[in-house]
Design an enzyme around this catalytic site. Structure first.
Site, PDB file in Angstrom:
ATOM      1  N   ASN A   1      44.071  37.787  56.876  1.00 42.80           N
ATOM      2  CA  ASN A   1      44.798  38.997  56.491  1.00 42.80           C
ATOM      3  C   ASN A   1      45.121  39.793  57.756  1.00 42.80           C
ATOM      4  O   ASN A   1      44.230  40.385  58.358  1.00 42.80           O
ATOM      5  CB  ASN A   1      43.919  39.810  55.535  1.00 42.80           C
TER       6      ASN A   1
ATOM      7  N   HIS B   1      52.004  39.951  50.352  1.00 42.86           N
ATOM      8  CA  HIS B   1      51.028  40.264  51.404  1.00 42.86           C
ATOM      9  C   HIS B   1      49.950  39.180  51.403  1.00 42.86           C
ATOM     10  O   HIS B   1      49.432  38.797  50.350  1.00 42.86           O
ATOM     11  CB  HIS B   1      50.415  41.638  51.125  1.00 42.86           C
TER      12      HIS B   1
ATOM     13  N   CYS C   1      48.075  48.006  55.016  1.00 38.12           N
ATOM     14  CA  CYS C   1      48.766  46.728  54.782  1.00 38.12           C
ATOM     15  C   CYS C   1      50.196  46.924  54.283  1.00 38.12           C
ATOM     16  O   CYS C   1      50.987  45.974  54.271  1.00 38.12           O
ATOM     17  CB  CYS C   1      47.990  45.870  53.792  1.00 38.12           C
TER      18      CYS C   1
HETATM   19  N1  ACO Z   1      30.042  34.441  52.661  1.00 41.74           N
HETATM   20  C1  ACO Z   1      29.103  34.172  51.733  1.00 41.74           C
HETATM   21  N2  ACO Z   1      28.772  35.030  50.756  1.00 41.74           N
HETATM   22  C2  ACO Z   1      29.422  36.208  50.728  1.00 41.74           C
HETATM   23  C3  ACO Z   1      30.394  36.556  51.673  1.00 41.74           C
HETATM   24  C4  ACO Z   1      30.696  35.618  52.683  1.00 41.74           C
HETATM   25  N3  ACO Z   1      31.614  35.856  53.627  1.00 41.74           N
HETATM   26  N4  ACO Z   1      30.852  37.797  51.393  1.00 41.74           N
HETATM   27  C5  ACO Z   1      30.198  38.207  50.301  1.00 41.74           C
HETATM   28  N5  ACO Z   1      29.318  37.259  49.896  1.00 41.74           N
HETATM   29  C6  ACO Z   1      28.402  37.294  48.773  1.00 41.74           C
HETATM   30  C7  ACO Z   1      28.034  38.693  48.341  1.00 41.74           C
HETATM   31  O1  ACO Z   1      27.019  39.222  49.152  1.00 41.74           O
HETATM   32  C8  ACO Z   1      27.619  38.469  46.922  1.00 41.74           C
HETATM   33  O2  ACO Z   1      26.318  37.978  46.926  1.00 41.74           O
HETATM   34  P1  ACO Z   1      25.250  38.466  45.807  1.00 41.74           P
HETATM   35  O3  ACO Z   1      25.840  38.009  44.502  1.00 41.74           O
HETATM   36  O4  ACO Z   1      24.006  37.760  46.215  1.00 41.74           O
HETATM   37  O5  ACO Z   1      25.207  39.951  45.947  1.00 41.74           O
HETATM   38  C9  ACO Z   1      28.517  37.351  46.436  1.00 41.74           C
HETATM   39  O6  ACO Z   1      29.038  36.716  47.644  1.00 41.74           O
HETATM   40  C10 ACO Z   1      29.681  37.826  45.607  1.00 41.74           C
HETATM   41  O7  ACO Z   1      30.294  38.928  46.286  1.00 41.74           O
HETATM   42  P2  ACO Z   1      31.563  39.628  45.724  1.00 41.74           P
HETATM   43  O8  ACO Z   1      31.982  40.720  46.659  1.00 41.74           O
HETATM   44  O9  ACO Z   1      31.368  39.995  44.309  1.00 41.74           O
HETATM   45  O10 ACO Z   1      32.598  38.414  45.820  1.00 41.74           O
HETATM   46  P3  ACO Z   1      34.066  38.319  45.291  1.00 41.74           P
HETATM   47  O11 ACO Z   1      34.226  37.174  44.430  1.00 41.74           O
HETATM   48  O12 ACO Z   1      34.585  39.634  44.794  1.00 41.74           O
HETATM   49  O13 ACO Z   1      34.869  37.989  46.638  1.00 41.74           O
HETATM   50  C11 ACO Z   1      36.213  39.133  48.250  1.00 41.74           C
HETATM   51  C12 ACO Z   1      34.827  38.901  47.706  1.00 41.74           C
HETATM   52  C13 ACO Z   1      36.752  37.812  48.797  1.00 41.74           C
HETATM   53  C14 ACO Z   1      36.167  40.158  49.367  1.00 41.74           C
HETATM   54  C15 ACO Z   1      37.136  39.606  47.109  1.00 41.74           C
HETATM   55  O14 ACO Z   1      36.549  40.679  46.426  1.00 41.74           O
HETATM   56  C16 ACO Z   1      38.467  40.023  47.602  1.00 41.74           C
HETATM   57  O15 ACO Z   1      39.234  39.232  48.079  1.00 41.74           O
HETATM   58  N6  ACO Z   1      38.825  41.317  47.445  1.00 41.74           N
HETATM   59  C17 ACO Z   1      40.063  41.806  47.933  1.00 41.74           C
HETATM   60  C18 ACO Z   1      39.779  42.419  49.210  1.00 41.74           C
HETATM   61  C19 ACO Z   1      40.900  42.285  50.187  1.00 41.74           C
HETATM   62  O16 ACO Z   1      41.712  41.387  50.186  1.00 41.74           O
HETATM   63  N7  ACO Z   1      40.880  43.201  51.105  1.00 41.74           N
HETATM   64  C20 ACO Z   1      41.754  43.164  52.185  1.00 41.74           C
HETATM   65  C21 ACO Z   1      42.221  44.500  52.516  1.00 41.74           C
HETATM   66  S1  ACO Z   1      43.269  45.149  51.324  1.00 41.74           S
HETATM   67  C22 ACO Z   1      44.587  44.321  51.481  1.00 41.74           C
HETATM   68  O17 ACO Z   1      44.903  43.735  52.471  1.00 41.74           O
HETATM   69  C23 ACO Z   1      45.372  44.275  50.370  1.00 41.74           C
END
Ligand code: ACO
Length: 326
Positions: free
Chosen positions: A283, A253, A114
């Site tokens: 993204n 970003h 990214c």
């Molecule tokens: N729909 C429904 N539920 C979901 C989904 C979905 N798409 N994805 C995950 N869940 C569930 C999980 O399974 C989990 O369930 P559980 O509690 O029963 O185990 C619950 O939601 C919580 O999951 P977490 O991963 O803890 O959720 P979080 O609040 O951290 O959000 C997310 C996840 C959106 C991916 C967040 O961590 C995030 O944005 N991280 C940054 C990642 C990112 O942006 N990466 C991009 C690449 S890097 C870059 O570009 C900078």
């Protein structure tokens, strides 16, 4: 501080097909409300299988050249940030060079996930100062849909495809790139990666098990993103001797609206001065900043004299930033 180079013009291109959150609800166990609440994303553009990223990249680059009034033959360097080039080699930059007819340029790709666009901007600006390049295309293009596991709801809702490009030329008085900064920390490479390289060449087993896709520790990536982007923006502001309140616009970003809001808050930048389009594009990795920048320029969000901050974070881990006076 007198800048050396400036952005003459920009362009962007995305595939026509739109995948909404409602469409994703039919593929994996997710919901529009979960995706919007956790990420801010409502839709993303996804390329048709078999289409060429170099076509999107060429489209974005040609728009930038046309707006700048520069012919492809006047480009002497092409840098493309990507992790999803048409093929492993030759580089995306060389394929775009051919499509543009930029026959007098040197061309290469760089891999910073990214952070690819801002790494490219940093290198282009440096090479213009030290190696005499006059017109440089910095392209960032990604087709992450080609490496998404459509059964993994943790990742498949996040990404979109697209390309952005800028053409750089000599600075004009005090208008131009005031600072660039880049940093990385390979100790955390396991938080976000895509296997299927020389260590684990693509095999039927790797592909059939859905291993050759994006692997991500979302929570950890989120935590590092906020810390690293804060560091990057702080460093670029310091190098440019600009206070955060002097920024007319911040273009972070576009990974997740919660990360974007956290950065704005840390620097006490009002929400209306923080550019957001992650809702429409998801993204797009390296392409996210040049796509947003091109939108901001073409819709009048950036005016001559404005000071704009760009900041990013990605796999590697990598992070990078720039301050530009337009
Ligand atoms: N729909 C429904 N539920 C979901 C989904 C979905 N798409 N994805 C995950 N869940 C569930 C999980 O399974 C989990 O369930 P559980 O509690 O029963 O185990 C619950 O939601 C919580 O999951 P977490 O991963 O803890 O959720 P979080 O609040 O951290 O959000 C997310 C996840 C959106 C991916 C967040 O961590 C995030 O944005 N991280 C940054 C990642 C990112 O942006 N990466 C991009 C690449 S890097 C870059 O570009 C900078």
């Amino acid at each position: 501080m007198n800048p050396f180079s400036r952005i003459l013009a920009s362009g962007h291109a995305v595939p026509p097909r739109i995948l909404t959150n409602a469409d994703l609800e039919k593929i994996v166990d997710t919901s529009d409300s979960w995706i919007v609440e956790r990420t801010g994303i409502r839709q993303r553009h996804i390329a048709e299988p078999g289409s060429a990223l170099s076509d999107l990249a060429m489209d974005a680059a040609q728009q930038a050249l046309d707006k700048a009034g520069i012919s492809a033959e006047d480009v002497d360097l092409i840098i493309a940030g990507t992790v999803t080039a048409d093929m492993k080699f030759p580089s995306l930059a060389c394929l775009v060079q051919e499509k543009l007819g930029a026959n007098n340029a040197a061309a290469f790709d760089l891999s910073a996930a990214c952070s690819g666009f801002l790494y490219g901007l940093h290198i282009a600006n440096s090479l213009m100062q030290t190696a005499g390049y006059k017109h440089v295309l910095v392209i960032a293009a990604e087709m992450l849909s080609s490496m998404i596991n459509w059964q993994d709801r943790n990742t498949c809702v996040l990404f979109g495809d697209g390309a952005g490009a800028v053409v750089l030329g000599p600075a004009d008085d005090n208008r131009g790139i005031l600072s660039t900064y880049m940093k990385s920390d390979g100790r955390h490479h396991g938080l976000l990666y895509n296997p299927g390289g020389s260590q684990r060449p693509l095999t039927h087993e790797l592909i059939d098990s859905n291993e050759a896709t994006i692997h991500m520790e979302g929570r950890e990536v989120f935590r590092h993103a906020v810390v690293s982007m804060t560091d990057a923006l702080h460093e670029a502001l310091k190098l440019a001797q600009i206070a955060p309140e002097a920024l007319t616009l911040l273009i972070p970003h576009q990974a997740n609206v919660r990360i974007i809001e956290a950065i704005g808050k840390r620097f006490k930048i009002a929400p209306e001065k923080v550019y957001v389009n992650v809702d429409r594009f998801g993204n797009t990795s390296a392409a996210s900043i040049p796509i947003a920048l091109d939108e901001a320029l073409s819709t009048g969000h950036i005016q001559p004299g404005d000071v704009v901050g760009l900041v990013t974070f990605g796999a590697g881990l990598t992070w990078s930033s720039s301050i530009i006076r337009f």
